[in-house]
Structure formats: structure tokens, C-alpha cells
Design a protein around this motif. Structure first.
Motif, PDB file in Angstrom:
ATOM      1  N   VAL A  94       0.845  -1.198   0.000  1.00 30.47           N
ATOM      2  CA  VAL A  94       0.000   0.000   0.000  1.00 30.47           C
ATOM      3  C   VAL A  94       0.879   1.247   0.000  1.00 30.47           C
ATOM      4  O   VAL A  94       2.067   1.190   0.319  1.00 30.47           O
ATOM      5  CB  VAL A  94      -0.961   0.021   1.211  1.00 30.47           C
ATOM      6  N   ASN A  95       0.270   2.369  -0.351  1.00 32.19           N
ATOM      7  CA  ASN A  95       1.006   3.628  -0.368  1.00 32.19           C
ATOM      8  C   ASN A  95       1.218   4.160   1.035  1.00 32.19           C
ATOM      9  O   ASN A  95       2.273   4.659   1.385  1.00 32.19           O
ATOM     10  CB  ASN A  95       0.256   4.673  -1.201  1.00 32.19           C
ATOM     11  N   GLY A  96       0.168   4.056   1.877  1.00 31.09           N
ATOM     12  CA  GLY A  96       0.218   4.697   3.185  1.00 31.09           C
ATOM     13  C   GLY A  96      -0.017   6.185   3.040  1.00 31.09           C
ATOM     14  O   GLY A  96      -0.533   6.649   2.019  1.00 31.09           O
ATOM     15  N   ALA A  97       0.343   6.965   4.071  1.00 27.86           N
ATOM     16  CA  ALA A  97       0.155   8.426   4.058  1.00 27.86           C
ATOM     17  C   ALA A  97      -1.309   8.791   3.829  1.00 27.86           C
ATOM     18  O   ALA A  97      -1.605   9.764   3.140  1.00 27.86           O
ATOM     19  CB  ALA A  97       1.051   9.077   3.003  1.00 27.86           C
ATOM     20  N   SER A  98      -2.203   7.978   4.362  1.00 30.59           N
ATOM     21  CA  SER A  98      -3.660   8.184   4.311  1.00 30.59           C
ATOM     22  C   SER A  98      -4.270   7.949   2.934  1.00 30.59           C
ATOM     23  O   SER A  98      -5.431   8.280   2.712  1.00 30.59           O
ATOM     24  CB  SER A  98      -4.053   9.584   4.816  1.00 30.59           C
ATOM     25  N   PHE A  99      -3.512   7.374   1.994  1.00 30.00           N
ATOM     26  CA  PHE A  99      -4.075   7.122   0.659  1.00 30.00           C
ATOM     27  C   PHE A  99      -5.227   6.120   0.723  1.00 30.00           C
ATOM     28  O   PHE A  99      -6.233   6.279   0.045  1.00 30.00           O
ATOM     29  CB  PHE A  99      -2.989   6.596  -0.283  1.00 30.00           C
ATOM     30  N   GLU A 100      -5.064   5.085   1.547  1.00 29.78           N
ATOM     31  CA  GLU A 100      -6.054   4.003   1.608  1.00 29.78           C
ATOM     32  C   GLU A 100      -6.986   4.181   2.803  1.00 29.78           C
ATOM     33  O   GLU A 100      -6.891   3.478   3.815  1.00 29.78           O
ATOM     34  CB  GLU A 100      -5.352   2.633   1.691  1.00 29.78           C
ATOM     35  N   ASN A 101      -7.922   5.118   2.707  1.00 28.59           N
ATOM     36  CA  ASN A 101      -8.862   5.331   3.808  1.00 28.59           C
ATOM     37  C   ASN A 101      -9.709   4.103   4.082  1.00 28.59           C
ATOM     38  O   ASN A 101     -10.151   3.876   5.210  1.00 28.59           O
ATOM     39  CB  ASN A 101      -9.761   6.541   3.506  1.00 28.59           C
ATOM     40  N   TRP A 102      -9.932   3.296   3.056  1.00 28.02           N
ATOM     41  CA  TRP A 102     -10.765   2.102   3.215  1.00 28.02           C
ATOM     42  C   TRP A 102     -10.167   1.098   4.207  1.00 28.02           C
ATOM     43  O   TRP A 102     -10.885   0.278   4.777  1.00 28.02           O
ATOM     44  CB  TRP A 102     -10.974   1.412   1.865  1.00 28.02           C
ATOM     45  N   MET A 103      -8.867   1.185   4.442  1.00 24.51           N
ATOM     46  CA  MET A 103      -8.220   0.221   5.347  1.00 24.51           C
ATOM     47  C   MET A 103      -8.673   0.376   6.792  1.00 24.51           C
ATOM     48  O   MET A 103      -8.525  -0.545   7.605  1.00 24.51           O
ATOM     49  CB  MET A 103      -6.701   0.338   5.246  1.00 24.51           C
ATOM     50  N   MET A 104      -9.251   1.535   7.135  1.00 25.37           N
ATOM     51  CA  MET A 104      -9.741   1.733   8.495  1.00 25.37           C
ATOM     52  C   MET A 104     -10.947   0.841   8.788  1.00 25.37           C
ATOM     53  O   MET A 104     -11.265   0.576   9.942  1.00 25.37           O
ATOM     54  CB  MET A 104     -10.116   3.206   8.706  1.00 25.37           C
ATOM     55  N   ASN A 105     -11.637   0.396   7.736  1.00 21.55           N
ATOM     56  CA  ASN A 105     -12.856  -0.404   7.910  1.00 21.55           C
ATOM     57  C   ASN A 105     -12.712  -1.835   7.417  1.00 21.55           C
ATOM     58  O   ASN A 105     -13.709  -2.552   7.312  1.00 21.55           O
ATOM     59  CB  ASN A 105     -14.020   0.272   7.163  1.00 21.55           C
ATOM     60  N   VAL A 106     -11.476  -2.225   7.101  1.00 23.53           N
ATOM     61  CA  VAL A 106     -11.239  -3.556   6.534  1.00 23.53           C
ATOM     62  C   VAL A 106     -10.178  -4.278   7.364  1.00 23.53           C
ATOM     63  O   VAL A 106      -9.177  -3.679   7.760  1.00 23.53           O
ATOM     64  CB  VAL A 106     -10.778  -3.441   5.060  1.00 23.53           C
ATOM     65  N   SER A 107     -10.403  -5.543   7.603  1.00 27.80           N
ATOM     66  CA  SER A 107      -9.429  -6.340   8.356  1.00 27.80           C
ATOM     67  C   SER A 107      -8.535  -7.121   7.387  1.00 27.80           C
ATOM     68  O   SER A 107      -9.002  -7.969   6.639  1.00 27.80           O
ATOM     69  CB  SER A 107     -10.170  -7.322   9.276  1.00 27.80           C
ATOM     70  N   LEU A 108      -7.240  -6.770   7.397  1.00 25.04           N
ATOM     71  CA  LEU A 108      -6.251  -7.458   6.570  1.00 25.04           C
ATOM     72  C   LEU A 108      -5.157  -8.017   7.474  1.00 25.04           C
ATOM     73  O   LEU A 108      -4.839  -7.419   8.511  1.00 25.04           O
ATOM     74  CB  LEU A 108      -5.629  -6.497   5.543  1.00 25.04           C
ATOM     75  N   PRO A 109      -4.556  -9.147   7.107  1.00 22.25           N
ATOM     76  CA  PRO A 109      -3.472  -9.721   7.928  1.00 22.25           C
ATOM     77  C   PRO A 109      -2.283  -8.749   7.993  1.00 22.25           C
ATOM     78  O   PRO A 109      -1.664  -8.460   6.967  1.00 22.25           O
ATOM     79  CB  PRO A 109      -3.097 -11.001   7.184  1.00 22.25           C
ATOM     80  N   GLU A 110      -1.993  -8.243   9.191  1.00 25.30           N
ATOM     81  CA  GLU A 110      -0.962  -7.209   9.345  1.00 25.30           C
ATOM     82  C   GLU A 110       0.389  -7.652   8.809  1.00 25.30           C
ATOM     83  O   GLU A 110       1.145  -6.838   8.260  1.00 25.30           O
ATOM     84  CB  GLU A 110      -0.827  -6.826  10.829  1.00 25.30           C
ATOM     85  N   GLU A 111       0.702  -8.939   8.959  1.00 22.96           N
ATOM     86  CA  GLU A 111       2.019  -9.424   8.533  1.00 22.96           C
ATOM     87  C   GLU A 111       2.173  -9.425   7.014  1.00 22.96           C
ATOM     88  O   GLU A 111       3.293  -9.532   6.497  1.00 22.96           O
ATOM     89  CB  GLU A 111       2.271 -10.840   9.088  1.00 22.96           C
TER      90      GLU A 111
END
Length: 281
Positions: A60-77
Motif C-alpha cells: 500500500v502507499n500509506g500516508a492516508s491514501f487508503e482510507n478504506w483500510m480503516m474499515n477492513v481487516s487485513l493480515p498485518e504481517e
């Protein structure tokens, strides 16, 4: 029997380009928002989320590009934020967001600007994060990935240097931006500008004319930088007012039939046009 390639998901075009240049045929690269001109507003559907959860790597890009990640559960590793290594260099978007924390009441936070890759020095750091993640995923391909990464960063660094020479030292020219998405470009290369909230495909109305007249009077603006191809009538109307138009594509989405490097070279030519610097790449 042929071994299956590791599945790698990406969230925007710059990260896709870096992963494609570095990983090449060794990875199964997937960019589900690839058809969008601006994936920053994209939200993955349930099937896509499920596919990402079972992927080998999510870049992912990070730096708030992926706002959808706040509502989605993805494997952190499996998730690698390509801007993590320079989080202390992230810039404000200029926008303020207000929200509540339970009994604490409302809090205001400045948003983070996310077009990090428009500073090509930061783009090279993102490419390094991509390379490191791919090497960890496929250590047996390390030599290939390192070679591809070296070639990519050479291209990015050469272009970065060209951008650094595209704006005259001590520049005092102020431009207008159709949208506040150029924070890293302006900070890295010395461009002075004021941001509007205009859409290239929206006809200029009386209020917009009033806005640009103020910028002409107060800031001496004679150029506007559009994020996409503006309506011909907008270009014509602004030209009659004494404002010239150029397009600098933010590059978050797939740039038509070109690629990241060529798209950024085109952006460089637009900057040279504004400042009259004609040195070649």
C-alpha cells in the motif's frame, strides 16, 4: 510442475509500477483499482477483500491514501506501507477534519497529503520498500529484484535531478492548482502555488471567475495547473483573462497508454513550459 507465483496486491498506480519493474514475471501482480483514474477514493468490494486476505503480500502507499483500510481487516504481517520509512517527512493536505472520541468531544486533525511519489526522491524510497518486501517474500529471487530495483532507482533519480533544475532558483512565480494534490511536488521542487477546488470537466462559472481574478490580483497568477485535461471552453475562457493552462497528472491511477516514468516526464515538460526552462532530460 511449475511453482505458483506469489500473489501481490497493490492499491495505486505508482506502487503497481514499482512492483512491476522490480518483481517482473516472478510475481502475480494484481491492481484491483486499476481502471480508476483516482484510486484514492476506491473501496474494495467483499470479494476483493477476501482475495487480498489470502494474498501473499499487500503493498500500500500509506500516508492516508487508503482510507478504506480503516474499515477492513487485513493480515498485518502481509501489509507493507511503502511510505513508512519516511513518515516524518509526510506533509499536511491543508484540510482539517473534525470528529468525536466518545466523551472527549470533538477533535480537529489535519489531514495527510498522500501523493508522496510526486517527490521522486520519496518515490525511490517507496521503491526500496517494495524491493525489500519482495526479497523477503522470495529470497531466491533477490539478485533479480536487486538488479531491477537498481535500474528503477537510477531512472527515478535522473528524473528527480531534472525536476530540481526545472524551476529557477529564487522562484517567485505563483501558480494556481486546480486541486490541492501537489504538496510533495511543490515542496520538493520549489514551486509556489495556491490551490483551488476545481474539476477539469466542470465549466467555469461566475464564482470560479471571481476566485481566479483574486489570485491574479493578489498573487500575480498567470498559470493554472490542472490535474486532468480541462474542457476546451475552460482553457479558452481563462486564456481571455490572461491565464495559461497546463496539465500535471497526479499519477495515482493508470495514466492511459503510458507509464509512470513517461507520465512524470510529461509533467516535467509542463513545469518547464511555465518557467521557460528547456533543458533536456
Amino acid at each position: 510442475m511449475t511453482a505458483l507465483k506469489p500473489v501481490v496486491y497493490v492499491s495505486n498506480y505508482p506502487v503497481y509500477y514499482f512492483a512491476d519493474r522490480i518483481g517482473g514475471n516472478a510475481i502475480d501482480l494484481r491492481f484491483p483499482a486499476g481502471s480508476l483514474s483516482d484510486p484514492s477514493g476506491w473501496t474494495p468490494v467483499a470479494d476483493t477483500i477476501a482475495a487480498m486476505q489470502s494474498a501473499d503480500l499487500i503493498l500500500v502507499n500509506g500516508a492516508s491514501f487508503e482510507n478504506w483500510m480503516m474499515n477492513v481487516s487485513l493480515p498485518e504481517e502481509k501489509v507493507v506501507s511503502t511510505s513508512e520509512s519516511f513518515k516524518n517527512q509526510l506533509l499536511s493536505s491543508g484540510a482539517t477534519f473534525t470528529h468525536s472520541h466518545g466523551d472527549e468531544g470533538e477533535h480537529a486533525h489535519e489531514g495527510t497529503a498522500f501523493t508522496t511519489w510526486l517527490n521522486l526522491e520519496l518515490a525511490a524510497k517507496q521503491a526500496e520498500q517494495v524491493k525489500s518486501a519482495l526479497v523477503q517474500l522470495q529470497p531466491e529471487q533477490k539478485e533479480v529484484f536487486e538488479k531491477n530495483y537498481t535500474e528503477l532507482t537510477s531512472d527515478l533519480n535522473t528524473l528527480h535531478e531534472a525536476f530540481q533544475h526545472s524551476v529557477p532558483e529564487g522562484n517567485t512565480t505563483t501558480v494556481a492548482f486546480s486541486h490541492p494534490v501537489y504538496q510533495y511536488l511543490t515542496e520538493a521542487y520549489g514551486i509556489e502555488g495556491k490551490s483551488l477546488h476545481w474539476e477539469p470537466e466542470t465549466p467555469i462559472n461566475h464564482d470560479m471567475e471571481h476566485e481566479i481574478e483574486h489570485l491574479m490580483k493578489d498573487e500575480g497568477v498567470t498559470w493554472i495547473i490542472w490535474e486532468g485535461e480541462p474542457l476546451p471552453e475552460n482553457v479558452e475562457k481563462l486564456s481571455r483573462m490572461g491565464i495559461k493552462s497546463v496539465v500535471i497528472t497526479p499519477m495515482g491511477g493508470q495514466p492511459g497508454d503510458t507509464d509512470f516514468l513517461k507520465g512524470m516526464e510529461k509533467n516535467l515538460e509542463a513545469i518547464k513550459k511555465i518557467y521557460g526552462t528547456r533543458d533536456k532530460l
